[in-house]
Write a protein that holds these residues in place. Structure first.
Motif, short mmCIF file in Angstrom:
data_model
loop_
_atom_site.label_atom_id
_atom_site.label_comp_id
_atom_site.label_asym_id
_atom_site.label_seq_id
_atom_site.Cartn_x
_atom_site.Cartn_y
_atom_site.Cartn_z
N ARG A 248 -24.29 27.36 19.69
CA ARG A 248 -22.98 27.72 20.47
C ARG A 248 -23.34 28.91 21.26
O ARG A 248 -23.74 30.12 20.93
CB ARG A 248 -22.03 28.11 19.62
N VAL A 249 -22.73 28.93 22.48
CA VAL A 249 -22.76 30.08 23.58
C VAL A 249 -21.26 30.67 23.15
O VAL A 249 -20.31 30.31 23.63
CB VAL A 249 -23.15 29.85 24.98
N ASN A 250 -21.55 31.95 22.72
CA ASN A 250 -20.02 32.62 22.33
C ASN A 250 -19.82 34.01 22.92
O ASN A 250 -18.95 34.64 22.87
CB ASN A 250 -19.86 32.73 20.89
N GLY A 265 -25.76 33.78 22.07
CA GLY A 265 -25.54 32.47 21.21
C GLY A 265 -25.93 32.63 19.93
O GLY A 265 -26.41 33.54 19.31
N THR A 266 -25.52 31.41 19.27
CA THR A 266 -25.71 31.62 17.79
C THR A 266 -27.28 31.21 17.30
O THR A 266 -27.57 31.20 16.27
CB THR A 266 -24.61 30.45 17.04
N ASP A 267 -28.01 30.99 18.47
CA ASP A 267 -29.50 30.82 18.18
C ASP A 267 -30.20 32.36 18.04
O ASP A 267 -31.28 32.25 17.92
CB ASP A 267 -29.99 30.08 19.17
N SER A 292 -21.13 34.93 14.60
CA SER A 292 -19.71 34.64 15.01
C SER A 292 -19.54 33.27 15.47
O SER A 292 -20.58 32.99 16.05
CB SER A 292 -19.22 35.51 15.95
N ARG A 293 -18.58 32.62 14.81
CA ARG A 293 -18.35 31.24 15.29
C ARG A 293 -17.43 31.17 16.47
O ARG A 293 -17.09 30.04 17.21
CB ARG A 293 -17.78 30.47 14.16
N LYS A 294 -16.90 32.27 16.87
CA LYS A 294 -15.77 32.42 17.99
C LYS A 294 -16.44 33.44 19.16
O LYS A 294 -17.86 33.68 19.19
CB LYS A 294 -14.34 32.81 17.71
N ARG A 295 -15.59 33.76 20.17
CA ARG A 295 -16.04 34.81 20.94
C ARG A 295 -16.44 36.18 20.42
O ARG A 295 -15.98 36.61 19.67
CB ARG A 295 -14.71 35.03 22.15
#
Length: 403
Positions: A248-250, A265-267, A292-295
């Motif tokens: 995810r790109v946050n 990102g979440t990577d 983080s799963r959000k911004r």
């Protein structure tokens, strides 16, 4: 630093060089200030903060409790020790308060009389600062993760909005309506940012691992889809689908001049892109922890040489040299995960908020002229060491600058 002052006084150096060197020195000396507190108002984690660009005096914060707070950063006491007071609050007792977590707050770029907030209650509200009542409310089908107003726009008054719906909404402040939709993402849009260089250029980041750059005047789709392999000639250019990250790109952030775009990102990676060509510059920042799963709100310094990036990393804030990826320092002070940080370009200060409900002020450590004089030889040695080791932070701060 005395050498810079003497050279400027004698007309040997451009004044800009002194300014950049001092700004860089201040950023490199940032530390938690024991003399400055920020009123603790939020009863839950702080997701977002913003400092007004007109006066550089007022700060907004939005929390997971739905509360919005306006702080005055000015010190009226005349003493070194003071507390940044909350001027006003949209609390749980207000009938206008957001019902769920506030994800983004932003001052209107031209006037502190207005600010905008968005929330997981599927609304975005345009507030009158005087009355603390919403002048306009935009409703959406899903949670609102992010919104952004252009800091330079003169020909439009659009707010870009990223929601759980893959379509990016463009809302017009003048008409009070949603006027356009940008289609191209396949999952929720976690972050949106207007370019500080071109008023019609917008960048968007999504959970589909993609980052897209749009010209909102065009109806034919995005200008660019960033590809993490575009700067690596060892990778096949025709590799399946263009992705900016492997997750995810946050997080999105333009540099102050708009020439580069940073993404997280979440990577656990952060990447620096040429915003005009979309090319990956291949700067290696190492592992940038991102749970983080959000911004995720991170920030870039302004007026320094080189520039620095401040990124929440667990309960700390990692400071990187922008163009080399070198980890300069880790700022530690929060008791729990940091969710947002904002740089104050007027004073080279930085404010951060986290799940511990605290907003912390990170302030340059100022040294007396006596200390400066004594450390002249040490600074020269450090600069020489920085040059030989390739450390850009010290190399550009204390050695000759060709700009």
């Amino acid at each position: 630093m005395l050498g810079f002052l003497t050279a400027r006084q004698a007309g040997l150096d451009d004044p800009l060089r002194l300014r950049r060197a001092e700004s860089t020195r201040r950023v490199l000396s940032l530390s938690l200030n024991p003399d400055r507190d920020v009123d603790r108002i939020h009863g839950n984690g702080i997701n977002t903060i913003d400092i007004d660009v007109i006066e550089g005096r007022y700060m907004l914060s939005g929390g997971a409790d739905g509360v919005i707070v306006v702080y005055d950063l000015e010190n009226y006491s005349g003493k070194p020790q003071y507390t940044c007071k909350a001027v006003c609050t949209v609390g749980r007792s207000s009938k206008y308060v957001h019902k769920f977590s506030v994800e983004t707050v932003q001052w209107y770029p031209y006037d502190t009389g207005m600010f905008v907030s968005s929330s997981f209650d599927k609304t975005m509200k345009v507030w009158d600062t005087e009355t603390l009542k919403p002048a306009e409310v935009f409703e959406f089908e899903g949670n609102v993760y992010s919104h952004h107003l252009s800091p330079i726009a003169r020909k439009h008054s659009l707010i870009a909005v990223g929601t759980k719906n893959p379509k990016i909404q463009l809302c017009d402040l003048k008409s009070g309506s949603k006027i356009h939709v940008l289609q191209g993402h396949r999952a929720e849009v976690l972050s949106v940012r207007w370019s500080p260089r071109y008023e019609h250029i917008l960048a968007t980041a999504s959970a589909d691992s993609k980052v897209k750059v749009w010209d909102v005047r065009r109806a034919s789709g995005s200008l660019l889809t960033l590809d993490q392999h575009s700067g690596d000639k060892s990778k096949a250019s025709s590799e399946a689908v263009n992705t900016a990250h492997n997750g995810r790109v946050n997080g999105l952030c333009f540099t102050g001049d708009g020439l580069y775009l940073l993404t997280t990102g979440t990577d656990d990676r952060m990447r620096l892109w040429n915003s005009a060509t979309g090319e990956n510059t291949l700067v290696n920042y190492g592992k940038v922890c991102n749970e983080s799963r959000k911004r995720l709100q991170f920030t870039v310094s302004r007026g320094c040489s080189p520039e620095f990036v401040f990124v929440p990393c667990g309960s700390s804030i990692a400071v990187y040299a922008l163009h080399t990826g070198e980890l300069v320092t880790m700022l530690r002070g929060h008791y729990s995960n940091v969710d947002c940080c904002e740089f104050h370009p007027d004073y080279q200060e930085m404010y951060s908020g986290g799940k511990d409900c605290n907003i912390l002020a990170w302030v340059p450590v100022l040294r007396s002229l006596e200390v400066e004089e004594k450390s002249d030889s040490e600074n020269t040695a450090v600069a020489d060491a920085g040059q030989s080791s390739g450390n850009p932070a010290f190399q550009d701060a204390w050695s000759s600058d060709e700009d």
